[in-house]
Enzyme design. Structure first.
Site, PDB file in Angstrom:
ATOM      1  N   LYS A  12      25.067   5.768 -23.723  1.00  0.00           N
ATOM      2  CA  LYS A  12      26.365   6.099 -23.886  1.00  0.00           C
ATOM      3  C   LYS A  12      26.679   7.883 -24.136  1.00  0.00           C
ATOM      4  O   LYS A  12      25.740   8.320 -24.753  1.00  0.00           O
ATOM      5  CB  LYS A  12      26.762   5.367 -25.222  1.00  0.00           C
ATOM      6  N   CYS A  65      64.211  35.325 -32.863  1.00  0.00           N
ATOM      7  CA  CYS A  65      63.245  34.337 -33.478  1.00  0.00           C
ATOM      8  C   CYS A  65      61.704  34.773 -33.651  1.00  0.00           C
ATOM      9  O   CYS A  65      61.224  35.295 -32.979  1.00  0.00           O
ATOM     10  CB  CYS A  65      62.948  33.244 -32.609  1.00  0.00           C
ATOM     11  N   GLU A 101      22.520   5.545 -12.406  1.00  0.00           N
ATOM     12  CA  GLU A 101      23.877   5.204 -11.989  1.00  0.00           C
ATOM     13  C   GLU A 101      25.048   5.579 -13.268  1.00  0.00           C
ATOM     14  O   GLU A 101      24.764   5.477 -14.219  1.00  0.00           O
ATOM     15  CB  GLU A 101      24.161   3.769 -11.647  1.00  0.00           C
ATOM     16  N   SER A 153      25.396  -8.377 -19.829  1.00  0.00           N
ATOM     17  CA  SER A 153      25.692  -7.155 -20.283  1.00  0.00           C
ATOM     18  C   SER A 153      24.329  -6.213 -20.259  1.00  0.00           C
ATOM     19  O   SER A 153      23.485  -6.442 -20.048  1.00  0.00           O
ATOM     20  CB  SER A 153      26.482  -6.994 -21.453  1.00  0.00           C
ATOM     21  N   LEU A 154      24.637  -4.998 -21.081  1.00  0.00           N
ATOM     22  CA  LEU A 154      23.598  -3.967 -21.042  1.00  0.00           C
ATOM     23  C   LEU A 154      23.341  -3.498 -22.556  1.00  0.00           C
ATOM     24  O   LEU A 154      24.380  -3.648 -23.389  1.00  0.00           O
ATOM     25  CB  LEU A 154      24.105  -2.651 -20.165  1.00  0.00           C
ATOM     26  N   ASP A 175      47.143   4.327  11.555  1.00  0.00           N
ATOM     27  CA  ASP A 175      48.510   3.673  11.461  1.00  0.00           C
ATOM     28  C   ASP A 175      49.001   2.849  12.675  1.00  0.00           C
ATOM     29  O   ASP A 175      49.191   1.959  12.634  1.00  0.00           O
ATOM     30  CB  ASP A 175      49.121   4.708  10.903  1.00  0.00           C
ATOM     31  N   ASP A 232      33.750   3.271 -16.105  1.00  0.00           N
ATOM     32  CA  ASP A 232      34.651   2.632 -17.086  1.00  0.00           C
ATOM     33  C   ASP A 232      35.933   1.927 -16.503  1.00  0.00           C
ATOM     34  O   ASP A 232      37.043   2.526 -16.357  1.00  0.00           O
ATOM     35  CB  ASP A 232      34.990   3.787 -17.801  1.00  0.00           C
ATOM     36  N   ASP A 290      44.931  10.000  10.198  1.00  0.00           N
ATOM     37  CA  ASP A 290      45.593   8.948   9.870  1.00  0.00           C
ATOM     38  C   ASP A 290      46.650   8.224  10.921  1.00  0.00           C
ATOM     39  O   ASP A 290      46.603   7.038  10.964  1.00  0.00           O
ATOM     40  CB  ASP A 290      46.314   9.312   8.479  1.00  0.00           C
ATOM     41  N   ALA A 291      47.036   9.157  11.736  1.00  0.00           N
ATOM     42  CA  ALA A 291      47.866   8.611  12.503  1.00  0.00           C
ATOM     43  C   ALA A 291      47.649   7.334  13.577  1.00  0.00           C
ATOM     44  O   ALA A 291      48.167   6.284  13.857  1.00  0.00           O
ATOM     45  CB  ALA A 291      48.615   9.693  13.612  1.00  0.00           C
ATOM     46  N   ARG A 336      34.003 -10.997 -14.878  1.00  0.00           N
ATOM     47  CA  ARG A 336      32.876 -11.490 -15.689  1.00  0.00           C
ATOM     48  C   ARG A 336      33.342 -12.425 -16.516  1.00  0.00           C
ATOM     49  O   ARG A 336      32.383 -13.507 -16.834  1.00  0.00           O
ATOM     50  CB  ARG A 336      32.342 -10.163 -16.257  1.00  0.00           C
ATOM     51  N   TYR A 383      32.889  -0.012  -6.940  1.00  0.00           N
ATOM     52  CA  TYR A 383      31.743   0.449  -6.274  1.00  0.00           C
ATOM     53  C   TYR A 383      30.695  -0.459  -6.736  1.00  0.00           C
ATOM     54  O   TYR A 383      30.695  -1.161  -7.898  1.00  0.00           O
ATOM     55  CB  TYR A 383      31.282   1.776  -7.168  1.00  0.00           C
ATOM     56  N   GLU A 405      31.935  -2.435 -10.114  1.00  0.00           N
ATOM     57  CA  GLU A 405      32.864  -2.184 -10.981  1.00  0.00           C
ATOM     58  C   GLU A 405      34.355  -1.847 -10.271  1.00  0.00           C
ATOM     59  O   GLU A 405      34.216  -1.189  -9.319  1.00  0.00           O
ATOM     60  CB  GLU A 405      32.636  -0.879 -11.720  1.00  0.00           C
ATOM     61  N   CYS A 417      66.181  25.808 -34.943  1.00  0.00           N
ATOM     62  CA  CYS A 417      64.906  26.285 -34.683  1.00  0.00           C
ATOM     63  C   CYS A 417      64.025  26.057 -36.064  1.00  0.00           C
ATOM     64  O   CYS A 417      64.761  26.895 -37.052  1.00  0.00           O
ATOM     65  CB  CYS A 417      64.792  27.738 -34.371  1.00  0.00           C
ATOM     66  N   LYS A 470      28.152   5.067 -15.700  1.00  0.00           N
ATOM     67  CA  LYS A 470      28.523   3.997 -16.193  1.00  0.00           C
ATOM     68  C   LYS A 470      29.942   3.938 -15.950  1.00  0.00           C
ATOM     69  O   LYS A 470      30.810   4.410 -16.988  1.00  0.00           O
ATOM     70  CB  LYS A 470      28.360   3.624 -17.564  1.00  0.00           C
ATOM     71  N   LYS A 501      18.182   1.718 -14.531  1.00  0.00           N
ATOM     72  CA  LYS A 501      17.429   0.355 -14.240  1.00  0.00           C
ATOM     73  C   LYS A 501      16.167   0.535 -13.641  1.00  0.00           C
ATOM     74  O   LYS A 501      16.008   1.351 -12.750  1.00  0.00           O
ATOM     75  CB  LYS A 501      18.501  -0.174 -13.159  1.00  0.00           C
ATOM     76  N   CYS A 521      63.682  30.189 -37.091  1.00  0.00           N
ATOM     77  CA  CYS A 521      64.858  31.202 -37.133  1.00  0.00           C
ATOM     78  C   CYS A 521      66.085  30.539 -37.180  1.00  0.00           C
ATOM     79  O   CYS A 521      67.224  31.145 -37.723  1.00  0.00           O
ATOM     80  CB  CYS A 521      65.000  31.973 -36.119  1.00  0.00           C
ATOM     81  N   CYS A 537      64.295  26.817 -28.512  1.00  0.00           N
ATOM     82  CA  CYS A 537      65.148  27.630 -29.408  1.00  0.00           C
ATOM     83  C   CYS A 537      65.766  28.673 -28.672  1.00  0.00           C
ATOM     84  O   CYS A 537      65.427  29.554 -27.849  1.00  0.00           O
ATOM     85  CB  CYS A 537      63.993  28.387 -30.261  1.00  0.00           C
TER      86      CYS A 537
END
Ligand code: IVH
Length: 677
Positions: free
Chosen positions: A320, A438, A117, A85-86, A40, A121, A36-37, A140, A227, A177, A414, A119, A296, A417, A432
Site C-alpha cells: 500500500k 486593506c 501491477e 482479496s489480497l 462516427d 482504486d 474520429d470522423a 465481487r 483494466y 478493475e 473584510c 493497485k 504476483k 480592513c 474585499c
C-alpha cells in the site's frame, strides 16, 4: 431470407467487425488508425441499419454502448471461482518478509519473478465471455456471490463486447478493475455541480456510484474504464494458456482486453521495491487513482504449489501507498484575504497525518464550496492531500454529528480592513473591496513584488514584509527602495549585517527586465507568461500604459477579460503614482531588441499547434515558430494561416479542415524548421 435482408446482414457484420477493430486499436493498442470522423460515420451507418432491420440487432453490437432498459434490482451471481482479496504489506520489511515466506514454502532459493501491477482504486468486476461474446458481468460482492451488472458493464467504452484473436476458450471469465480516470472524474463533478446532481468525493466513489446504477443509460454517460488483471473460469480444461501470469495478461490483450499500461515484471523482492518506488514517484501524474501496487508470483506452477490461505492467495501481496485521505475534526474556519482581495475560507483542523505530512489547514475554496459540502464547525471531515496540491476538505461524515456543530457565516465585511465584501454574480469568489487600503492585500501585493520571479529581492521574505507593513515603514513597493539602515535595525531578527545585506540586494534588484517589472505589479491574471508576451509585443512601458483595449487583445494569450484588467490597472490614478515612484527610485531594464522585422520567414503568419509531437514538445515547437516570426494562437479561426497537427489531433484539426486552413504534420514542421532556423 430476402435479398436485401441478406445484404444488410453482411453489411452489419462488416461494420461491426470494423468498429470492433477500431475500438481494439484505440483502447488496447492505444494507437488509433482512423480519425474520429471515420469512426462516427461507420457507427452511424451501423445504427441506421440496425434501426431498419430490428431482427438483426444484438446486445453485443458495438452500437449498444448506450445502455438499455432500467432494472428494478440486481440479480445475484454465484462465482464459480471465488473472487479473492489480497494481503497487504505496508513497508519494505513486510514485502521482503513476503519474499522470504515464499522461498521457505517453495524450499527453493532461486530468484522469483513477479508480475507488478498498479493497485487500481476502483471495483473488482468479473466478465464472462462465451464463444467470444460477453454474456455476463458481476461485482465481487462477498467474493462468493456478487451482483449481475451485465447491462452496465456493456456500456464501458473499453470493455469489448466480442473477443477477437486466436485460441479463445469457449468460456472464459476475465477479472479486473472498473475505475474512473481522474480527468473524467473532474469533468463529471463539474457537470454534476452545474446540474445540481450528486458531487462525488473521489474517483472511486464516482466509479462505484456509476456502476451500481439500475439504469444503464446513466452508466453509459459516465467515463468508466476497465483494466484486466486476472482470469477466473477457463473452459475447456484442454485450452493451452501461457505459463506465466504476465504472459497470460498479454494473451488477454491479444483477445482485445485492455491492460493497465504501467504493468511490469520484476526480479526478486528488491526488484519489486524498485517498481514500488518508481510508481510512487509518478503516482500523482498517473491518469488514474491507485492506492498501492500488487505483486504476483509470475510462474503459474509456483502459484499452484503455493495455493491460498483463507480468502487470499499466498502468491500475491498488495503493497500500500501512504493514504491520501484521512478523517479529522474541523476546529474553526478563518477567512484569508489574498493579493487581489479574494477571500478564501481556510479550515483549521485537528492535526492529522495524511499524504506523508501532518496537515492542520485545508482550503475550503469559496462560499459555494462550503455550501456544497454542507460543512459546519465541529464536523468530522475527510481531508485529502495528493502530491503537492493544497489539502482539501472532500466530504463531511454527517453520521458523526452530535448537534453541537455550528454553521459557518461568510463575512460581509473584510476581516482585515472592514471594507465591504463583494461577490459578482458570475464569479465564485468574494472579494474585499478595500484595494490597497486593506493591509492584507497590501502585504500580499508587496510579497508578490519581492518574490523570486518578480523583483527577486534576496532577504525580503514574507515575515519581513509583514513587519514592514505593520511598522508603517512600507505602503507601496517604491517604499522598499527608500528604506534606510536605521529603519531596518531593530526589526525582529534584523541586525546591522543583515540590514546592510538587504539594502544591497534592493540596489541590485533595481536592474530588472520589463517582463519581470510587469509581472511584479500584480495585475490581475497577468502571470509570468502574459507579462513576457506584453513586453515582447509593446517593447516599452509607455506603449503598454497607453495601449487601448483593442491593442491589448492583439497580444498573444490576452483575451478580453485580461485586457480589461490590464487597461483598468494602468488607468487607475493610484497605480500611476506607484509606477512613477518606482521609476523615480531608479528601476531600469534593458531595451528590448526584437529580431529585425521583414526578413523572418513566418512574419505576419498565425499558426496553431495541436496533437502530440514526438520529436519536440509543443512548447518547444511554439518557441521555435515564434523565433521565425510566427504568432502562435490557441484556437483555429479563419485568421489562422496554418495548423501544426501532431498525433491524435482532435477538434482543432477538424475545424482547420472545415475552414480550409493549411495543415502541417510533424514531418512538414521538422523540415521547415531545418530549412529556416
Ligand atoms: S488481484 C487473486 N490485481 O484489490 C487476487 N487486484 O485487495 C485478486 N485490485 O478486490 C486480486 N488492482 O479490486 C488484483 N492489479 C490488481 C489489482 C487488484 C486493484 C483490487 C481488486 C481486489 C482488491 C484486493
Amino acid at each position: 431470407m430476402s435479398e436485401s435482408l441478406e445484404q444488410a446482414k453482411k453489411e452489419i457484420a462488416t461494420l461491426r467487425n470494423q468498429l470492433n477493430e477500431y475500438n481494439y486499436q484505440y483502447y488496447v493498442l492505444d494507437d488509433p488508425t482512423v480519425p474520429d470522423a471515420v469512426y462516427d460515420r461507420d457507427m452511424q451507418a451501423l445504427i441506421a441499419l440496425e434501426k431498419t432491420y430490428p431482427e438483426l440487432r444484438s446486445v453485443n453490437s458495438p452500437s449498444q454502448k448506450v445502455g438499455g432498459e432500467a432494472l428494478s434490482s440486481f440479480e445475484q451471481v454465484t462465482h464459480e471461482v471465488p473472487m479473492l482479496s489480497l494481503d497487504n504489506a505496508f513497508d519494505e520489511a513486510s514485502l521482503l518478509a513476503f519474499e522470504k515466506r515464499l522461498k521457505d514454502r517453495l524450499k527453493d532459493t532461486a530468484t522469483l519473478h513477479f508480475s507488478c501491477e498498479p493497485k487500481l482504486d476502483g471495483l473488482a468486476v468479473s466478465i464472462l465471455y462465451e464463444n467470444g461474446q460477453l454474456v455476463r458481468a458481476a461485482t465481487r460482492g462477498d467474493g462468493q456471490v456478487g451482483e449481475n451488472i451485465t447491462a452496465n458493464v456493456r456500456t464501458i467504452a473499453n470493455v469489448p463486447l466480442t473477443l477477437r484473436g486466436e485460441g479463445l476458450p469457449s468460456r472464459v471469465e476475465v477479472r479486473g478493475e472498473v475505475f474512473m480516470p481522474r480527468d473524467g472524474f473532474v469533468k463529471l463533478n463539474e457537470h454534476q455541480r452545474q446540474s445540481g446532481g450528486k458531487v462525488f468525493a473521489n474517483p472511486r466513489n464516482a466509479a462505484a456510484g456509476s456502476l451500481r446504477q439500475l439504469d444503464s443509460k446513466i452508466t453509459a454517460k459516465r467515463p468508466l474504464m476497465f483494466y484486466a488483471y486476472s482470469l477466473g473460469v477457463v473452459q475447456p480444461d484442454s485450452v493451452e494458456l501461457p505459463d506465466t501470469h504476465s504472459a497470460r495478461l498479454h494473451k488477454l490483450a491479444s483477445w482485445g482486453l485492455p491492460l493497465c499500461p504501467d504493468i511490469d515484471v520484476a526480479e526478486g523482492g528488491n526488484g519489486c521495491l524498485d517498481y514500488y518506488n518508481r510508481i510512487l514517484n509518478v503516482r500523482d501524474n498517473l491518469p488514474y487513482d491507485i492506492d498501492g501496487v500488487v505483486f504476483k508470483v509470475n510462474a503459474i506452477t509456483l502459484q499452484q504449489s503455493l495455493g491460498f490461505v483463507a480468502r487470499a492467495p499466498r502468491w500475491a501481496i498488495a503493497q500500500k501507498f501512504p493514504a491520501q485521505e484521512e478523517v479529522t475534526t474541523l476546529l474553526d474556519v478563518e477567512f484569508q484575504v489574498g493579493r487581489t482581495g479574494a477571500i478564501t475560507p481556510v479550515a483549521r483542523l485537528e492535526p492529522v497525518f495524511v499524504g506523508g505530512v501532518t496537515v492542520s489547514n485545508a482550503t475550503l475554496h469559496n462560499q459555494d464550496e462550503i455550501h456544497r459540502l454542507g460543512v459546519k464547525v465541529g464536523d468530522t471531515v475527510v481531508i485529502r492531500r495528493a502530491g503537492d496540491v493544497i489539502p482539501q476538505v472532500v466530504s463531511v461524515l454527517e453520521s458523526k454529528r452530535t448537534g453541537d456543530e455550528a454553521d459557518i457565516a461568510f463575512p460581509s465585511q473584510c476581516p482585515v480592513c472592514g471594507s465591504q465584501v463583494e461577490k459578482l454574480e458570475d464569479e465564485a469568489v468574494a472579494r474585499c473591496t478595500g484595494g490597497l487600503i486593506c493591509a492584507a492585500q497590501r502585504k500580499q501585493a508587496l510579497k508578490h513584488f519581492a518574490s523570486r520571479k518578480a523583483f527577486d529581492i534576496d532577504g525580503l521574505g514574507d515575515k519581513l514584509v509583514d513587519q514592514l507593513v505593520d511598522a508603517d515603514l512600507v505602503h507601496s513597493p517604491a517604499d522598499f527602495f527608500t528604506l534606510s539602515l536605521s529603519n531596518l535595525i531593530g526589526l525582529e531578527r534584523m541586525a546591522e549585517k543583515s540590514a546592510t545585506k538587504l539594502l544591497s540586494s534592493l540596489e541590485t534588484a533595481k536592474k530588472t527586465t520589463l517582463a519581470k517589472f510587469l509581472y511584479a505589479l500584480g495585475i490581475r491574471e497577468v502571470g509570468e507568461a502574459t507579462a513576457s508576451n506584453l513586453a515582447m509585443h509593446f517593447e516599452t512601458l509607455e506603449a503598454i500604459r497607453s495601449a487601448s483595449l483593442e491593442a491589448l487583445v492583439e497580444v498573444q494569450d490576452v483575451g478580453e477579460v485580461v485586457a480589461t484588467h490590464i487597461f483598468n490597472f494602468f488607468n487607475e490614478q493610484h497605480n500611476t503614482e506607484v509606477l512613477e515612484a518606482l521609476l523615480r527610485e531608479g528601476i531600469t531594464w534593458p531595451t528590448i531588441e526584437k529580431p529585425s522585422e521583414g526578413n523572418l520567414p513566418l512574419e505576419g503568419k498565425t499558426c496553431v499547434i495541436t496533437g502530440t509531437l514526438s520529436e519536440m514538445g509543443r512548447s518547444d515547437a511554439k518557441a521555435r515558430l515564434q523565433l521565425l516570426g510566427a504568432k502562435v494562437a490557441g484556437s483555429v479561426s479563419k485568421n489562422t494561416d496554418f495548423l501544426v497537427a501532431g498525433e491524435k489531433a482532435g477538434s482543432k484539426l477538424t475545424k482547420a479542415q472545415e475552414l480550409g486552413v493549411e495543415v502541417w504534420d510533424e514531418t512538414a514542421l521538422v523540415s521547415f524548421l531545418a530549412q529556416h532556423e
